[in-house]
Scaffold this motif. Structure first.
Motif, PDB file in Angstrom:
ATOM      1  N   GLY A  81       0.821  -1.213   0.000  1.00 30.96           N
ATOM      2  CA  GLY A  81       0.000   0.000   0.000  1.00 30.96           C
ATOM      3  C   GLY A  81       0.854   1.261   0.000  1.00 30.96           C
ATOM      4  O   GLY A  81       0.643   2.165  -0.822  1.00 30.96           O
ATOM      5  N   TYR A  82       1.845   1.314   0.908  1.00 28.70           N
ATOM      6  CA  TYR A  82       2.702   2.509   0.988  1.00 28.70           C
ATOM      7  C   TYR A  82       3.480   2.712  -0.319  1.00 28.70           C
ATOM      8  O   TYR A  82       3.594   3.830  -0.820  1.00 28.70           O
ATOM      9  CB  TYR A  82       3.679   2.405   2.169  1.00 28.70           C
ATOM     10  CG  TYR A  82       3.004   2.534   3.514  1.00 28.70           C
ATOM     11  CD1 TYR A  82       2.351   3.707   3.896  1.00 28.70           C
ATOM     12  CD2 TYR A  82       3.007   1.475   4.423  1.00 28.70           C
ATOM     13  CE1 TYR A  82       1.730   3.825   5.124  1.00 28.70           C
ATOM     14  CE2 TYR A  82       2.387   1.577   5.665  1.00 28.70           C
ATOM     15  CZ  TYR A  82       1.758   2.755   6.008  1.00 28.70           C
ATOM     16  OH  TYR A  82       1.140   2.870   7.228  1.00 28.70           O
ATOM     17  N   LEU A  86       3.226   5.820  -2.955  1.00 30.47           N
ATOM     18  CA  LEU A  86       4.457   6.484  -3.417  1.00 30.47           C
ATOM     19  C   LEU A  86       4.526   6.442  -4.945  1.00 30.47           C
ATOM     20  O   LEU A  86       4.829   7.454  -5.593  1.00 30.47           O
ATOM     21  CB  LEU A  86       5.661   5.749  -2.802  1.00 30.47           C
ATOM     22  CG  LEU A  86       6.973   6.496  -2.726  1.00 30.47           C
ATOM     23  CD1 LEU A  86       6.831   7.758  -1.895  1.00 30.47           C
ATOM     24  CD2 LEU A  86       8.052   5.606  -2.110  1.00 30.47           C
ATOM     25  N   GLY A  87       4.221   5.288  -5.516  1.00 29.48           N
ATOM     26  CA  GLY A  87       4.256   5.127  -6.976  1.00 29.48           C
ATOM     27  C   GLY A  87       3.246   6.022  -7.668  1.00 29.48           C
ATOM     28  O   GLY A  87       3.507   6.529  -8.765  1.00 29.48           O
ATOM     29  N   SER A  88       2.094   6.265  -7.008  1.00 25.86           N
ATOM     30  CA  SER A  88       1.053   7.094  -7.638  1.00 25.86           C
ATOM     31  C   SER A  88       1.538   8.538  -7.834  1.00 25.86           C
ATOM     32  O   SER A  88       1.010   9.265  -8.677  1.00 25.86           O
ATOM     33  CB  SER A  88      -0.225   7.073  -6.790  1.00 25.86           C
ATOM     34  OG  SER A  88      -0.071   7.884  -5.645  1.00 25.86           O
ATOM     35  N   ILE A 103      -5.857   4.225  -2.714  1.00 28.22           N
ATOM     36  CA  ILE A 103      -5.036   3.260  -1.954  1.00 28.22           C
ATOM     37  C   ILE A 103      -5.007   3.656  -0.475  1.00 28.22           C
ATOM     38  O   ILE A 103      -5.160   2.825   0.424  1.00 28.22           O
ATOM     39  CB  ILE A 103      -3.600   3.162  -2.523  1.00 28.22           C
ATOM     40  CG1 ILE A 103      -3.637   2.737  -3.990  1.00 28.22           C
ATOM     41  CG2 ILE A 103      -2.753   2.177  -1.704  1.00 28.22           C
ATOM     42  CD1 ILE A 103      -2.300   2.838  -4.706  1.00 28.22           C
ATOM     43  N   ALA A 104      -4.825   4.973  -0.225  1.00 27.48           N
ATOM     44  CA  ALA A 104      -4.768   5.442   1.168  1.00 27.48           C
ATOM     45  C   ALA A 104      -6.106   5.194   1.878  1.00 27.48           C
ATOM     46  O   ALA A 104      -6.132   4.818   3.052  1.00 27.48           O
ATOM     47  CB  ALA A 104      -4.414   6.926   1.200  1.00 27.48           C
ATOM     48  N   LEU A 138      -3.380   9.663   8.248  1.00 28.96           N
ATOM     49  CA  LEU A 138      -2.827  10.941   7.787  1.00 28.96           C
ATOM     50  C   LEU A 138      -2.691  10.945   6.264  1.00 28.96           C
ATOM     51  O   LEU A 138      -2.988  11.939   5.601  1.00 28.96           O
ATOM     52  CB  LEU A 138      -1.466  11.197   8.445  1.00 28.96           C
ATOM     53  CG  LEU A 138      -1.500  11.429   9.962  1.00 28.96           C
ATOM     54  CD1 LEU A 138      -0.089  11.527  10.531  1.00 28.96           C
ATOM     55  CD2 LEU A 138      -2.263  12.711  10.277  1.00 28.96           C
ATOM     56  N   LEU A 139      -2.263   9.804   5.713  1.00 31.93           N
ATOM     57  CA  LEU A 139      -2.118   9.719   4.255  1.00 31.93           C
ATOM     58  C   LEU A 139      -3.462   9.868   3.547  1.00 31.93           C
ATOM     59  O   LEU A 139      -3.536  10.500   2.493  1.00 31.93           O
ATOM     60  CB  LEU A 139      -1.478   8.377   3.875  1.00 31.93           C
ATOM     61  CG  LEU A 139       0.054   8.379   3.841  1.00 31.93           C
ATOM     62  CD1 LEU A 139       0.594   6.970   3.712  1.00 31.93           C
ATOM     63  CD2 LEU A 139       0.577   9.240   2.692  1.00 31.93           C
ATOM     64  N   ALA A 140      -4.512   9.293   4.154  1.00 26.60           N
ATOM     65  CA  ALA A 140      -5.842   9.426   3.550  1.00 26.60           C
ATOM     66  C   ALA A 140      -6.244  10.904   3.507  1.00 26.60           C
ATOM     67  O   ALA A 140      -6.776  11.383   2.505  1.00 26.60           O
ATOM     68  CB  ALA A 140      -6.868   8.603   4.325  1.00 26.60           C
TER      69      ALA A 140
END
Lengths: 155, 265
Positions: A81-82, A86-88, A103-104, A138-140
């Motif tokens: 997921g992480y 990052l790839g996105s 993903i987040a 936090l990423l979401a």
């Protein structure tokens, strides 16, 4: 006309600056997430004990059946997921931002479910897992902000 | 002339502004649609993941497994108990300074949770393996709704204990516990578990199931539990050089067990 153009340029500069900050936030959160999920994946496959602040909590959680999804350690799923978020960032389109947010959001939802299992089923807390859940939350938020704020910044 | 040029510029600026506004409106609409799609997709993926996790994770609705799943469970149990002495219903070094008496019911889902997900696996891997603690299982009827079935399933485990495989049988039972009250404990189920226990002599096990000494052990365990004040399962009573302690009820974690061990040693 010049005044309009100046205002547009200023707005775009501000938007770019905010977007850069959000991008840095995603990078930092992903790096931390990869660290946490990578460590849990490593100790899982190396057969090592998890370094834990609470007595036995991490091991109890790691040893539980909730630590795997259809045989795959959830730490591996977190790592994927992480890396995916990052790839996105490399896809500089609106769709790339949407993918990162998706993903987040999935990571956030599943982390909430696992935290519920920790609290009410396993009744043990693993700080690494809680840390990862916080990072995913936090990423979401940050990826949602990047996606919703996208005022023509994506190519 | 100047006025016409100005008018033209104004009209152009207006057209540009309108075009920009239209583009922004379209972009916002597209993003809202995309946002809806993203949220729907994420909810669907999380729901599927939760469904997989819940069906493979817990809830005690598995029943007897076969094939690769059975092999996997047996290997988990073998790995947990490897190198630990067993004698009857006792797991661990008979001379261990601390004894944990585990009052349990094989059909009790909370016992399953404690044995598989609570502090028990770690207690076995650390303290029992190191010879500091031994565990004695005592039958105490709670979840099993028929005294006859309760006795039959417990005697089946004790019969495996006659060959020092009691804990293999108990671990496999908990790992393949069925839904509470579904009547899954049949002779076929008990025989199936026995066939999974590595190294168990099946004919000797079957013969031992008729041993009256084993069946008389069940009421005696129940009585000992009542005398010790047991009200539910699992109840974990620790005894050591410094006295006695009872672990918290429910699904105690490893730190709860450690505290109890500390109190008595």
């Amino acid at each position: 006309m010049t005044a309009v153009s100046d205002a547009t340029t200023r707005a775009r500069t501000r938007a770019l600056s905010t977007d850069r900050r959000l991008l840095i936030a995603v990078l930092v959160l992903c790096a931390l997430g990869i660290g946490v999920a990578g460590y849990l994946t490593y100790v899982h496959y190396a057969g090592l004990k998890v370094l834990c602040l609470s007595s036995g909590g991490c091991e109890t959680v790691q040893a539980s059946r909730w630590a795997k999804l259809d045989g795959i350690p959830v730490s591996v799923l977190g790592l994927i997921g992480y890396i995916g978020i990052l790839g996105s960032l490399a896809i500089r389109t609106e769709l790339g931002r949407a993918a990162g947010f998706a993903i987040a959001l999935i990571g956030f939802g599943f982390s909430m479910y696992l935290t519920y299992r920790e609290l009410f089923t396993i009744k043990a807390i693993c700080q690494w897992c809680v840390g990862s859940a916080v990072l995913m939350t936090l990423l979401a938020v940050v990826t949602a902000a990047r996606f919703l704020r996208d005022d023509g910044l994506a190519e | 002339m100047a006025s016409r040029t100005k008018q033209k510029e104004q009209a152009r600026a207006q057209r540009l502004a309108e075009e920009q506004a239209r583009q922004q409106r379209e972009s916002r609409q597209r993003r809202v649609r995309l946002l809806g799609g993203v949220i729907l997709a994420a909810v669907a993926v999380v729901a599927v993941a939760i469904a997989i996790s819940a069906s493979s994770g817990g809830g005690g609705t598995h029943g007897l497994q076969t094939g690769a799943k059975s092999t996997k469970l047996v290997s988990q149990v073998t790995s947990l108990l490897s190198g630990i002495p067993q004698s009857g219903a006792t797991l661990g070094n008979p001379k261990a300074p601390v004894t944990m008496t585990y009052y349990g019911d094989l059909q009790c889902p909370v016992c399953q949770q404690f044995t598989l997900d609570g502090g028990f696996p770690q207690l076995v891997a650390n303290d029992v393996h190191a010879g500091k603690v031994k565990v004695v299982y005592r039958a105490f009827e709670t979840a099993t709704q028929s005294p006859q079935t309760f006795s039959t399933q417990q005697v089946a485990a004790l019969a495996a204990g006659k060959q020092n495989h009691f804990w293999d049988y108990v671990e496999l039972f908990y790992r393949q516990q069925g839904a509470e009250g579904s009547g899954y404990v049949t002779d076929g189920y008990l025989n199936g578990l026995a066939r999974q226990v590595p190294g168990l002599n099946l004919s000797a096990w079957s013969a031992a199931r008729n041993d009256p000494a084993l069946s008389s052990q069940i009421p005696s365990d129940n009585q000992a539990g009542r005398a010790a004040g047991v009200q539910g399962t699992p109840t974990l009573v620790f005894k050591g050089p410094k006295g006695q302690a009872v672990a918290p009820t429910g699904v105690p974690n490893y730190s709860d067990l450690q505290s109890a061990i500390k109190q008595v040693s």
